[in-house]
Design an enzyme around this catalytic site. Structure first.
Site, PDB file in Angstrom:
ATOM      1  N   LEU A  40     -17.263   4.615  -3.873  1.00 39.11           N
ATOM      2  CA  LEU A  40     -16.863   5.954  -4.748  1.00 39.11           C
ATOM      3  C   LEU A  40     -15.437   6.044  -5.977  1.00 39.11           C
ATOM      4  O   LEU A  40     -14.991   5.225  -4.979  1.00 39.11           O
ATOM      5  CB  LEU A  40     -16.210   6.577  -3.188  1.00 39.11           C
ATOM      6  CG  LEU A  40     -16.143   8.455  -4.069  1.00 39.11           C
ATOM      7  CD1 LEU A  40     -17.270   9.364  -4.312  1.00 39.11           C
ATOM      8  CD2 LEU A  40     -15.245   8.613  -2.480  1.00 39.11           C
ATOM      9  N   HIS A  53       0.766  22.353   0.548  1.00 37.53           N
ATOM     10  CA  HIS A  53       0.612  20.550   0.402  1.00 37.53           C
ATOM     11  C   HIS A  53       0.282  19.881   1.292  1.00 37.53           C
ATOM     12  O   HIS A  53      -0.932  18.758   1.287  1.00 37.53           O
ATOM     13  CB  HIS A  53       1.389  20.936  -0.969  1.00 37.53           C
ATOM     14  CG  HIS A  53       1.392  21.690  -2.020  1.00 37.53           C
ATOM     15  ND1 HIS A  53       0.674  22.414  -2.808  1.00 37.53           N
ATOM     16  CD2 HIS A  53       2.554  21.916  -2.772  1.00 37.53           C
ATOM     17  CE1 HIS A  53       1.435  23.139  -3.324  1.00 37.53           C
ATOM     18  NE2 HIS A  53       1.755  22.898  -3.523  1.00 37.53           N
ATOM     19  N   TRP A 104      -2.322  29.099   1.685  1.00 34.72           N
ATOM     20  CA  TRP A 104      -3.099  28.621   3.119  1.00 34.72           C
ATOM     21  C   TRP A 104      -1.308  28.897   3.986  1.00 34.72           C
ATOM     22  O   TRP A 104      -0.844  29.132   5.521  1.00 34.72           O
ATOM     23  CB  TRP A 104      -3.146  27.490   3.126  1.00 34.72           C
ATOM     24  CG  TRP A 104      -3.238  26.742   4.363  1.00 34.72           C
ATOM     25  CD1 TRP A 104      -5.000  27.176   5.155  1.00 34.72           C
ATOM     26  CD2 TRP A 104      -2.780  26.344   5.229  1.00 34.72           C
ATOM     27  NE1 TRP A 104      -4.868  25.834   6.231  1.00 34.72           N
ATOM     28  CE2 TRP A 104      -3.865  26.136   5.765  1.00 34.72           C
ATOM     29  CE3 TRP A 104      -1.479  25.732   5.705  1.00 34.72           C
ATOM     30  CZ2 TRP A 104      -3.218  24.784   7.522  1.00 34.72           C
ATOM     31  CZ3 TRP A 104      -1.124  24.898   6.495  1.00 34.72           C
ATOM     32  CH2 TRP A 104      -2.330  24.669   7.588  1.00 34.72           C
ATOM     33  N   ASP A 126      -7.454  23.783  -4.831  1.00 30.10           N
ATOM     34  CA  ASP A 126      -6.784  25.167  -4.320  1.00 30.10           C
ATOM     35  C   ASP A 126      -6.533  26.197  -3.608  1.00 30.10           C
ATOM     36  O   ASP A 126      -7.495  25.998  -2.926  1.00 30.10           O
ATOM     37  CB  ASP A 126      -7.155  26.950  -5.679  1.00 30.10           C
ATOM     38  CG  ASP A 126      -5.934  27.012  -6.058  1.00 30.10           C
ATOM     39  OD1 ASP A 126      -4.988  27.288  -6.494  1.00 30.10           O
ATOM     40  OD2 ASP A 126      -6.112  28.485  -7.022  1.00 30.10           O
ATOM     41  N   GLY A 127      -5.616  26.893  -3.187  1.00 30.41           N
ATOM     42  CA  GLY A 127      -5.118  27.470  -2.175  1.00 30.41           C
ATOM     43  C   GLY A 127      -4.392  27.320  -1.043  1.00 30.41           C
ATOM     44  O   GLY A 127      -4.040  27.657  -0.582  1.00 30.41           O
ATOM     45  N   TRP A 167       3.728  21.470 -13.882  1.00 29.98           N
ATOM     46  CA  TRP A 167       5.100  21.303 -14.724  1.00 29.98           C
ATOM     47  C   TRP A 167       5.977  22.172 -13.918  1.00 29.98           C
ATOM     48  O   TRP A 167       7.166  22.336 -14.237  1.00 29.98           O
ATOM     49  CB  TRP A 167       4.955  20.138 -15.370  1.00 29.98           C
ATOM     50  CG  TRP A 167       4.686  19.204 -15.754  1.00 29.98           C
ATOM     51  CD1 TRP A 167       3.458  18.614 -16.592  1.00 29.98           C
ATOM     52  CD2 TRP A 167       4.977  17.448 -14.224  1.00 29.98           C
ATOM     53  NE1 TRP A 167       3.203  17.210 -16.145  1.00 29.98           N
ATOM     54  CE2 TRP A 167       3.905  16.750 -14.966  1.00 29.98           C
ATOM     55  CE3 TRP A 167       5.612  17.688 -13.930  1.00 29.98           C
ATOM     56  CZ2 TRP A 167       4.215  15.282 -14.063  1.00 29.98           C
ATOM     57  CZ3 TRP A 167       6.221  16.221 -12.803  1.00 29.98           C
ATOM     58  CH2 TRP A 167       5.384  15.006 -13.512  1.00 29.98           C
ATOM     59  N   ARG A 187       5.619  27.401   1.070  1.00 27.70           N
ATOM     60  CA  ARG A 187       4.301  26.887  -0.127  1.00 27.70           C
ATOM     61  C   ARG A 187       4.076  25.449   0.129  1.00 27.70           C
ATOM     62  O   ARG A 187       2.401  24.905   0.829  1.00 27.70           O
ATOM     63  CB  ARG A 187       4.297  27.040  -1.451  1.00 27.70           C
ATOM     64  CG  ARG A 187       3.868  28.781  -1.316  1.00 27.70           C
ATOM     65  CD  ARG A 187       4.468  28.678  -3.350  1.00 27.70           C
ATOM     66  NE  ARG A 187       3.747  27.677  -4.191  1.00 27.70           N
ATOM     67  CZ  ARG A 187       2.380  27.969  -4.841  1.00 27.70           C
ATOM     68  NH1 ARG A 187       2.253  29.151  -4.285  1.00 27.70           N
ATOM     69  NH2 ARG A 187       1.842  27.267  -5.243  1.00 27.70           N
TER      70      ARG A 187
HETATM   71  C1  IPE Z   1      -5.670  24.892 -10.786  1.00 21.18           C
HETATM   72  O1  IPE Z   1      -4.852  25.530  -9.707  1.00 21.18           O
HETATM   73  C2  IPE Z   1      -5.060  23.652 -10.880  1.00 21.18           C
HETATM   74  C3  IPE Z   1      -4.366  22.542  -9.869  1.00 21.18           C
HETATM   75  C4  IPE Z   1      -5.705  22.650  -8.746  1.00 21.18           C
HETATM   76  C5  IPE Z   1      -4.042  21.218  -9.462  1.00 21.18           C
HETATM   77  P1  IPE Z   1      -3.125  26.913  -9.982  1.00 21.18           P
HETATM   78  O2  IPE Z   1      -2.976  27.297  -9.066  1.00 21.18           O
HETATM   79  O3  IPE Z   1      -2.441  26.083 -10.962  1.00 21.18           O
HETATM   80  O4  IPE Z   1      -4.692  27.496 -11.026  1.00 21.18           O
HETATM   81  P2  IPE Z   1      -3.934  29.202 -11.515  1.00 21.18           P
HETATM   82  O5  IPE Z   1      -2.577  28.796 -12.368  1.00 21.18           O
HETATM   83  O6  IPE Z   1      -4.379  29.541 -10.434  1.00 21.18           O
HETATM   84  O7  IPE Z   1      -4.551  29.474 -12.496  1.00 21.18           O
HETATM   85  C1  IPE Z   2      -3.602  24.033  -5.694  1.00 22.27           C
HETATM   86  O1  IPE Z   2      -2.394  24.661  -4.634  1.00 22.27           O
HETATM   87  C2  IPE Z   2      -2.429  22.615  -5.596  1.00 22.27           C
HETATM   88  C3  IPE Z   2      -1.384  22.770  -6.698  1.00 22.27           C
HETATM   89  C4  IPE Z   2      -2.174  23.187  -7.805  1.00 22.27           C
HETATM   90  C5  IPE Z   2      -1.044  21.862  -7.023  1.00 22.27           C
HETATM   91  P1  IPE Z   2      -1.395  25.901  -4.721  1.00 22.27           P
HETATM   92  O2  IPE Z   2      -0.335  25.294  -4.905  1.00 22.27           O
HETATM   93  O3  IPE Z   2      -2.247  26.510  -6.429  1.00 22.27           O
HETATM   94  O4  IPE Z   2      -1.844  27.236  -4.311  1.00 22.27           O
HETATM   95  P2  IPE Z   2      -1.825  28.392  -4.311  1.00 22.27           P
HETATM   96  O5  IPE Z   2      -3.233  28.671  -5.482  1.00 22.27           O
HETATM   97  O6  IPE Z   2      -0.502  29.478  -4.877  1.00 22.27           O
HETATM   98  O7  IPE Z   2      -2.379  29.468  -3.178  1.00 22.27           O
HETATM   99 MG    MG Z   3      -3.489  28.060  -7.139  1.00 18.15          MG
END
Ligand code: IPE
Ligand code: IPE
Ligand code: MG
Length: 250
Positions: free
Chosen positions: A132, A38, A26, A21-22, A70, A34
């Protein structure tokens, strides 16, 4: 100066699961869209897959796309799907060379046809590999997974294939996407949120949790080692007392 704790090569978690996440934050921190987060996150995937294999982790589950993801803007969903496809295409040879075996946990059938195609190719090409296990959680949600397992068992009961009293925790586990995989020992979440976001609710019952503010695109081998060292400092009691655990260890 006290010396830094070192990684114990004899106590590496068998199964590490990561909520990557993040990415979005970032990118936003850098004034970028955004989707650039990714893209940057793919480099971390490569680094962590390599590092996990080198460090002796047996199973690495990466939460790459949730059932709820989604609902993101269509452009972001499309970008994530095309990044997934190009990751699989680009990394196929290196996964084969590094003896990595690819698995998918989640609603594979919901992915775009062209992603399913390449995913199935990589799974087939790497199925005999002995290194792995890279388990990608794609269109994955625990509630969906548990509901589907319950539905499948109910159908088997109705068809007389299994008796109600034979539904045990083990049998239930074998009806989840993760059938055959040991439960995660360590669950890492990058990006600082303190929640599971519908990830491995059944399988993570006794996982050690490690949450870091480091955002996924910045997460590298050293961060993984920090998480493993933290894990090695935990006492896993599984409901028992400290004394019971110490007796067993000695
Ligand atoms: C969780 O992250 C899903 C993945 C990392 C694939 P999200 O960004 O979707 O989670 P929430 O919405 O902050 O709970
Ligand atoms: C995780 O990063 C990737 C996916 C959920 C696909 P995010 O896209 O949720 O990044 P933040 O949480 O918005 O920073
Ligand atoms: Mg997120």
């Amino acid at each position: 100066m006290p010396s830094l704790p070192e990684l114990d090569k004899n106590n590496i978690p068998t199964h590490v699961a990561i909520i990557m996440d993040g990415n979005g934050r970032w990118a936003q921190d850098r004034g970028l869209p955004r989707v650039m987060g990714h893209k940057a996150g793919v480099k971390s995937v490569n680094a962590i897959v390599r590092a996990a294999g080198e460090l002796g982790v047996k199973v690495l589950t990466l939460y790459a796309f949730s059932t709820e993801n989604w609902n993101r803007p269509p452009v972001e969903v499309q970008t994530l799907m095309s990044l997934l496809k190009s990751y699989l295409e680009k990394e196929l040879e290196s996964l084969v060379k590094n003896d990595v075996s690819l698995r998918c946990t989640g609603q594979k059938e919901k992915l775009p046809q062209e992603v399913q195609k390449v995913l199935n190719q990589v799974i087939a090409r790497t199925s005999l590999n002995k290194g792995l296990i890279l388990n990608l959680a794609l269109s994955y949600g625990s509630r969906n997974e548990i509901t589907m397992a319950a539905r499948c068992l109910a159908q088997k009961c109705c068809a007389g294939e299994i008796a109600v009293e034979d539904i045990s925790e083990e049998v239930f586990s074998e009806h989840l996407y993760t059938a055959g995989l040991a439960d995660p020992d360590l669950l890492i979440r990058t990006g600082g949120e303190h929640r599971l976001s519908n990830f491995l609710l059944w399988q993570a019952s006794y996982s050690e949790l490690y949450i870091t503010n480091t955002r996924w695109p910045d997460f590298d081998k050293d961060h993984l080692i920090d998480a493993l060292i933290d894990y090695q400092d935990r006492q896993r009691r599984f409901g028992k007392t400290t004394e019971q655990v110490l007796v067993k260890e000695s």
